[in-house]
Enzyme design. Structure first.
Site, PDB file in Angstrom:
ATOM      1  N   THR A 132       0.278  -8.249   4.342  1.00 60.72           N
ATOM      2  CA  THR A 132       1.503  -7.938   3.892  1.00 60.72           C
ATOM      3  C   THR A 132       2.701  -8.327   4.366  1.00 60.72           C
ATOM      4  O   THR A 132       2.779  -8.360   5.979  1.00 60.72           O
ATOM      5  CB  THR A 132       1.741  -6.453   3.299  1.00 60.72           C
ATOM      6  N   ASP A 133       3.865  -8.850   3.842  1.00 61.09           N
ATOM      7  CA  ASP A 133       5.200  -9.068   4.506  1.00 61.09           C
ATOM      8  C   ASP A 133       5.684  -7.879   5.047  1.00 61.09           C
ATOM      9  O   ASP A 133       6.629  -7.954   5.922  1.00 61.09           O
ATOM     10  CB  ASP A 133       6.118  -9.888   3.678  1.00 61.09           C
ATOM     11  N   GLU A 134       5.454  -6.635   4.772  1.00 60.71           N
ATOM     12  CA  GLU A 134       6.001  -5.423   5.272  1.00 60.71           C
ATOM     13  C   GLU A 134       5.641  -5.257   6.710  1.00 60.71           C
ATOM     14  O   GLU A 134       6.405  -4.686   7.530  1.00 60.71           O
ATOM     15  CB  GLU A 134       5.582  -4.261   4.550  1.00 60.71           C
ATOM     16  N   TYR A 158       2.386   2.910   6.467  1.00 62.29           N
ATOM     17  CA  TYR A 158       1.600   1.885   5.595  1.00 62.29           C
ATOM     18  C   TYR A 158       1.707   0.469   6.396  1.00 62.29           C
ATOM     19  O   TYR A 158       0.781   0.136   6.765  1.00 62.29           O
ATOM     20  CB  TYR A 158       2.067   1.807   4.176  1.00 62.29           C
ATOM     21  N   LYS A 162      -1.266  -1.474   8.349  1.00 62.49           N
ATOM     22  CA  LYS A 162      -1.474  -2.970   8.096  1.00 62.49           C
ATOM     23  C   LYS A 162      -1.175  -4.060   9.477  1.00 62.49           C
ATOM     24  O   LYS A 162      -1.842  -4.844   9.537  1.00 62.49           O
ATOM     25  CB  LYS A 162      -0.549  -3.392   6.766  1.00 62.49           C
TER      26      LYS A 162
HETATM   27  P1  NAD Z   1      -4.661  -1.056  -4.616  1.00 65.97           P
HETATM   28  O1  NAD Z   1      -4.213   0.317  -3.983  1.00 65.97           O
HETATM   29  O2  NAD Z   1      -4.362  -1.530  -6.033  1.00 65.97           O
HETATM   30  O3  NAD Z   1      -6.140  -1.240  -4.395  1.00 65.97           O
HETATM   31  C1  NAD Z   1      -6.944  -0.773  -3.219  1.00 65.97           C
HETATM   32  C2  NAD Z   1      -8.432  -1.138  -3.511  1.00 65.97           C
HETATM   33  O4  NAD Z   1      -9.097  -0.529  -2.237  1.00 65.97           O
HETATM   34  C3  NAD Z   1      -8.874   0.097  -4.491  1.00 65.97           C
HETATM   35  O5  NAD Z   1      -9.940  -0.412  -5.360  1.00 65.97           O
HETATM   36  C4  NAD Z   1      -9.600   1.173  -3.663  1.00 65.97           C
HETATM   37  O6  NAD Z   1     -10.336   1.861  -4.369  1.00 65.97           O
HETATM   38  C5  NAD Z   1     -10.221   0.195  -2.413  1.00 65.97           C
HETATM   39  N1  NAD Z   1     -10.266   1.017  -1.282  1.00 65.97           N
HETATM   40  C6  NAD Z   1      -9.347   1.878  -0.600  1.00 65.97           C
HETATM   41  N2  NAD Z   1     -10.114   2.401   0.604  1.00 65.97           N
HETATM   42  C7  NAD Z   1     -11.186   1.687   0.672  1.00 65.97           C
HETATM   43  C8  NAD Z   1     -12.277   1.857   1.556  1.00 65.97           C
HETATM   44  N3  NAD Z   1     -12.295   2.803   2.653  1.00 65.97           N
HETATM   45  N4  NAD Z   1     -13.546   0.960   1.361  1.00 65.97           N
HETATM   46  C9  NAD Z   1     -13.514   0.268   0.408  1.00 65.97           C
HETATM   47  N5  NAD Z   1     -12.725   0.245  -0.720  1.00 65.97           N
HETATM   48  C10 NAD Z   1     -11.410   0.915  -0.646  1.00 65.97           C
HETATM   49  O7  NAD Z   1      -4.209  -2.273  -3.584  1.00 65.97           O
HETATM   50  P2  NAD Z   1      -3.459  -3.680  -3.968  1.00 65.97           P
HETATM   51  O8  NAD Z   1      -2.047  -3.589  -4.586  1.00 65.97           O
HETATM   52  O9  NAD Z   1      -4.534  -4.450  -4.970  1.00 65.97           O
HETATM   53  O10 NAD Z   1      -3.563  -4.158  -2.415  1.00 65.97           O
HETATM   54  C11 NAD Z   1      -4.604  -4.939  -2.080  1.00 65.97           C
HETATM   55  C12 NAD Z   1      -4.561  -5.523  -0.688  1.00 65.97           C
HETATM   56  O11 NAD Z   1      -3.410  -6.633  -0.673  1.00 65.97           O
HETATM   57  C13 NAD Z   1      -4.153  -4.479   0.199  1.00 65.97           C
HETATM   58  O12 NAD Z   1      -4.625  -4.776   1.649  1.00 65.97           O
HETATM   59  C14 NAD Z   1      -2.600  -4.739   0.510  1.00 65.97           C
HETATM   60  O13 NAD Z   1      -2.166  -4.136   1.852  1.00 65.97           O
HETATM   61  C15 NAD Z   1      -2.407  -5.951   0.091  1.00 65.97           C
HETATM   62  N6  NAD Z   1      -1.025  -6.629  -0.444  1.00 65.97           N
HETATM   63  C16 NAD Z   1      -0.376  -5.706  -1.580  1.00 65.97           C
HETATM   64  C17 NAD Z   1       0.422  -6.288  -1.963  1.00 65.97           C
HETATM   65  C18 NAD Z   1       1.183  -5.754  -3.492  1.00 65.97           C
HETATM   66  O14 NAD Z   1       2.161  -5.896  -3.760  1.00 65.97           O
HETATM   67  N7  NAD Z   1       0.280  -4.768  -3.845  1.00 65.97           N
HETATM   68  C19 NAD Z   1       1.212  -7.319  -1.535  1.00 65.97           C
HETATM   69  C20 NAD Z   1       0.664  -7.985  -0.273  1.00 65.97           C
HETATM   70  C21 NAD Z   1      -0.336  -7.485   0.153  1.00 65.97           C
HETATM   71  O1  DAU Z   2       5.926  -6.197   0.068  1.00 61.14           O
HETATM   72  C1  DAU Z   2       4.720  -6.049  -0.033  1.00 61.14           C
HETATM   73  C2  DAU Z   2       4.149  -4.718  -0.562  1.00 61.14           C
HETATM   74  O2  DAU Z   2       4.558  -4.449  -1.726  1.00 61.14           O
HETATM   75  C3  DAU Z   2       2.896  -4.329  -0.424  1.00 61.14           C
HETATM   76  O3  DAU Z   2       2.366  -4.532   0.932  1.00 61.14           O
HETATM   77  C4  DAU Z   2       2.528  -2.927  -0.606  1.00 61.14           C
HETATM   78  O4  DAU Z   2       1.110  -2.524  -0.784  1.00 61.14           O
HETATM   79  C5  DAU Z   2       3.266  -2.698  -2.054  1.00 61.14           C
HETATM   80  O5  DAU Z   2       2.988  -1.430  -2.771  1.00 61.14           O
HETATM   81  C6  DAU Z   2       4.675  -2.996  -2.251  1.00 61.14           C
HETATM   82  O6  DAU Z   2       5.329  -2.083  -1.367  1.00 61.14           O
HETATM   83  P1  DAU Z   2       6.816  -1.771  -1.794  1.00 61.14           P
HETATM   84  O7  DAU Z   2       7.096  -0.400  -1.160  1.00 61.14           O
HETATM   85  O8  DAU Z   2       7.969  -2.739  -1.599  1.00 61.14           O
HETATM   86  O9  DAU Z   2       6.441  -1.312  -3.322  1.00 61.14           O
HETATM   87  P2  DAU Z   2       6.775  -0.199  -4.445  1.00 61.14           P
HETATM   88  O10 DAU Z   2       6.447  -0.927  -5.884  1.00 61.14           O
HETATM   89  O11 DAU Z   2       6.439   1.025  -4.269  1.00 61.14           O
HETATM   90  O12 DAU Z   2       8.443  -0.208  -4.155  1.00 61.14           O
HETATM   91  C7  DAU Z   2       9.263  -1.485  -4.752  1.00 61.14           C
HETATM   92  C8  DAU Z   2      10.455  -0.998  -4.468  1.00 61.14           C
HETATM   93  O13 DAU Z   2      11.061  -0.393  -5.659  1.00 61.14           O
HETATM   94  C9  DAU Z   2      10.930  -0.420  -3.231  1.00 61.14           C
HETATM   95  O14 DAU Z   2      12.217  -0.929  -2.731  1.00 61.14           O
HETATM   96  C10 DAU Z   2      11.041   0.980  -3.488  1.00 61.14           C
HETATM   97  C11 DAU Z   2      11.680   1.284  -4.947  1.00 61.14           C
HETATM   98  N1  DAU Z   2      11.218   2.107  -5.772  1.00 61.14           N
HETATM   99  C12 DAU Z   2       9.743   2.178  -5.974  1.00 61.14           C
HETATM  100  C13 DAU Z   2       9.298   3.346  -6.668  1.00 61.14           C
HETATM  101  C14 DAU Z   2       7.813   3.763  -6.860  1.00 61.14           C
HETATM  102  C15 DAU Z   2      12.123   2.855  -6.555  1.00 61.14           C
HETATM  103  O15 DAU Z   2      13.288   2.664  -6.408  1.00 61.14           O
HETATM  104  N2  DAU Z   2      11.540   3.802  -7.420  1.00 61.14           N
HETATM  105  C16 DAU Z   2      10.239   4.114  -7.437  1.00 61.14           C
HETATM  106  O16 DAU Z   2       9.856   5.051  -8.208  1.00 61.14           O
END
Ligand code: NAD
Ligand code: DAU
Length: 356
Positions: A132-134, A158, A162
């Protein structure tokens, strides 16, 4: 075949569906099915012999070792993680267990398997770590977007977990020679996004007549990428990325949260207007800010474009319209994921009234 971890989650399930739509190469899908994992995301693959699903933990070394020996994948694409920042603030244990210890155990199992492969297979093997970019922390307004050289400054439990996993992956390459690739992507959105995250939460709350909880002033900036574009970037990195390298992935689409919420309301006003009522915008409620909230993320995606020729296919306008339409078309999926456990989370995070 390839081994995908976390392939029942949001991005993982989109990746598996897209992969099998474009390739005959089978997928072994290892997922623990936490609250975020959902087999319904993969319903379209029922009866498809190219998809082998195993419920299990990436930290279960015996299981992973057995699966690798039995299925002999040519690559591992590692999505499995605890992914929600707000949950990591309430309790970081699962984030340490899966994101750090789980990745360590997976790396060790991969190293043992890879070490025993014949030379050609060994040279071609890849371990792709989805990050992730975080990990780069928060940008000041006007500061240049994150490049791959940006210092690691994770601010939430989190992102710290990562970042730790990224460092392990890097070290397994540097010390052991494991052919790893790491992608650091910005915020994704699209189908099958669990409604604890901003975009699906806003769509589903709006439709349910509930408040739209915007943290603080809503001026925090994220860089949004349609999930299908993230999946195409991962496929491209797997195909042509240089082992040991990291690639930033982003959509060149920075927007403050409040703008995202306004866009969703405008689309819903057009596509599913409130009966005789005013705009969905009237449901917006500013609530207490997230502790340690990162103010701005932005990805400089020039390396992946220059070296691998990847660019996103969707604009935010096309991607967000598709996404809102997908949620309107899938009320059953939404109802299914909003189970008892989901309501407990909403009550914990937003107060008992919101969980009802
Ligand atoms: P998500 O939370 O929707 O899905 C995570 C999946 O991993 C689930 O299906 C869960 O059951 C499985 N899981 C969790 N713990 C596990 C374990 N110990 N063993 C096997 N499976 C397990 O997450 P996502 O949003 O799909 O993100 C997927 C990946 O991409 C993560 O590594 C996250 O850090 C990264 N990522 C997410 C975003 C985003 O915006 N969602 C952006 C950049 C990177
Ligand atoms: O940048 C990549 C990341 O993006 C991933 O690594 C994470 O897995 C993914 O969850 C996401 O993280 P964020 O914290 O940016 O996503 P989230 O959707 O939780 O929140 C997006 C923005 O919106 C953040 O600034 C918080 C804000 N927010 C979120 C929620 C859930 C609100 O204002 N209200 C809310 O209820």
């Amino acid at each position: 075949m390839i081994l995908v971890t976390g392939g029942a989650g949001f991005i993982g399930s989109n990746f598996v569906l897209d992969w099998l739509a474009g390739s005959q190469e089978a997928v072994l899908n290892l997922d623990k099915l936490t609250y975020a994992g959902n087999r319904a995301n993969l319903a379209a693959l029922q009866g498809d012999a190219r998809h082998v699903f195993v419920q299990g933990d990436v930290g279960d070394s015996a299981l992973v070792g057995r699966l690798l020996a039995e299925h002999q994948p040519r690559a591992i694409v590692h999505f499995a993680a605890e992914s929600h920042v707000d949950r990591s603030i309430h309790g970081a244990g699962d984030f340490i267990d899966t994101n750090i210890v789980g990745t360590f155990r997976l790396l060790e199992a991969a190293r043992a398997y890879w070490g025993g492969l014949p030379e050609k297979e060994k040279a071609d093997f890849r371990f792709l770590h989805v990050s992730t970019d975080e990990v780069y922390g928060s940008l000041a307004p006007g500061a240049p977007a994150f490049t791959e050289q940006h210092v690691y400054e994770p601010n939430s439990p989190y992102s710290a977990s990562k970042a730790a996993s990224d460092h392990l992956v890097r070290a397994w390459h540097h010390t052991h020679g494991l052919p790893v690739l790491t992608t650091n992507c910005s915020n994704n959105y699209g189908p099958y996004h669990f409604p604890e995250k901003l975009i699906p939460l806003m769509i589903t709350n709006a439709l349910a007549g509930k408040p739209l909880p915007v943290y603080g002033d809503g001026m925090q900036v994220r860089d949004w990428l349609y999930v299908g574009d993230h999946c195409s970037a991962i496929r491209r990195v797997l195909e042509a990325g240089r082992p040991g390298q990291t690639y930033n992935v982003g959509g060149w689409n920075e927007q403050p949260n409040i703008e995202i919420v306004h866009t969703i309301c405008t689309l819903l006003d057009e596509m599913r207007p409130r009966e005789g009522g005013p705009s969905y915008r009237t449901q917006i409620a500013h609530v207490k800010d997230r502790p340690g909230h990162d103010r701005r993320y932005a990805i400089d995606a020039r390396k992946i474009e220059r070296e691998l020729g990847w660019r996103p296919a969707e604009t935010f306008e096309t991607g967000i319209r598709k996404t809102v339409q997908w949620y309107l078309n899938h009320p059953d999926w939404v109802a299914q994921v909003q189970s008892g456990a989901y309501r407990d989370w909403v009550a914990t995070q937003y107060g008992a009234a919101a969980g009802a």
